[in-house]
Scaffold this active site. Structure first.
Site, PDB file in Angstrom:
ATOM      1  N   ASP A  93      43.417  44.559  35.624  1.00 53.38           N
ATOM      2  CA  ASP A  93      42.757  45.875  35.526  1.00 53.38           C
ATOM      3  C   ASP A  93      43.174  46.584  34.247  1.00 53.38           C
ATOM      4  O   ASP A  93      42.368  47.242  33.588  1.00 53.38           O
ATOM      5  CB  ASP A  93      43.106  46.740  36.747  1.00 53.38           C
ATOM      6  N   HIS A 120      43.702  47.329  43.783  1.00 52.29           N
ATOM      7  CA  HIS A 120      43.100  46.270  42.964  1.00 52.29           C
ATOM      8  C   HIS A 120      41.753  45.837  43.539  1.00 52.29           C
ATOM      9  O   HIS A 120      41.520  44.673  43.787  1.00 52.29           O
ATOM     10  CB  HIS A 120      44.070  45.079  42.869  1.00 52.29           C
TER      11      HIS A 120
END
Length: 258
Positions: A93, A120
């Site tokens: 990310d 996530h």
């Protein structure tokens, strides 16, 4: 390959990385992987507790929001749980946020740093573009919102582009290597190693949360706070909490039942 080989592979390990499981296909969410990957993570963690209980464990297998709580419950049951040694790898990310920001702000990606907090998956991924270095003043609120959405949907973008042939692999390997390397640096006593990771945390009311973490000889040396948030980020933080809470509870429930 059975448990004998697994034991030999794990014995004496300082760091164990778990990318095992099935990837996403178009139309699937990370949560659709739950039933298969949750069982794989659970069985591997039972073996880790037996063969290398002091290792740092980097969980990559999705859905990370649930698989990390599963790992924690397995280790608790085995009597080996150490919150400083269990990590959900959310580095991808950060890599995506940095890459998309650098392209938009027209700055070299190697110079960019963007903390990404939360979880996530989807809206639980919250890039803190207000804390980006170097700061770019030529991005509008709309630009930041679009970059946030693209970071959140980065994995889906890859899954759809691959059209059934898998999910992010090279970028995940790159991100996994960055985080594993940071763990090794910490173990070797390199000072001020800071990465974002999904860990047991008290910086929000949720038991697991991704934020900046200082790594050291024991794994997590310090879970760092969120820092100042923009109004947009504060709103995103409140929006993600119910989703993340549900994913954590799903993992804990699975570990208790099976």
């Amino acid at each position: 390959m059975g448990e004998d080989q697994l034991g030999k592979a794990l014995e004496g390990s300082d760091v164990v990385i778990i990318p095992a499981g099935v990837p996403r296909k178009p139309g699937m969410t990370r949560d659709d992987l739950f039933n298969i990957n949750a069982g794989i993570v659970k069985s591997l963690c039972i073996a880790i507790a037996k063969y290398c209980p002091n290792a740092l464990v980097n969980v990559i297998s999705n859905p990370v929001n649930s698989t990390v709580p599963i790992a924690a419950e397995v280790f608790k049951k085995a009597g080996t749980f150490d919150e400083k040694k269990l990590f959900g790898v959310t580095t991808l990310d950060v890599v995506r946020a940095k890459t998309f920001y650098a392209a938009k702000a027209k700055v070299p990606v190697s110079e960019v740093n963007v903390p990404v907090v939360g979880g996530h998956a989807g809206i639980t991924i919250l890039p803190l573009f207000s804390q980006t270095t170097p700061k770019s003043n030529n991005l509008s609120d709309e630009d930041i919102q679009a970059l946030t959405k693209r970071t959140q949907d980065g994995g889906t973008e890859v899954v759809e582009a691959k059209a059934g042939k898998g999910s992010a692999t090279l970028s995940m390997a790159y991100a996994g290597a960055i985080f594993a390397d940071a763990c090794l640096k910490g173990l070797n006593g390199v000072p001020e190693v800071v990465e974002c990771s999904y860990v047991q945390s008290s910086i929000t009311e949720l038991p697991f949360f991704s934020s900046k973490v200082r790594l050291g000889k024991n794994g997590v040396e310090e879970v760092l706070g969120l820092g100042p948030l923009s109004d947009y980020e504060k709103e995103g933080l409140e929006k993600l909490k119910p989703d993340l809470k549900a994913s954590i509870e799903k993992g804990i429930k699975f570990a208790a039942q099976s």
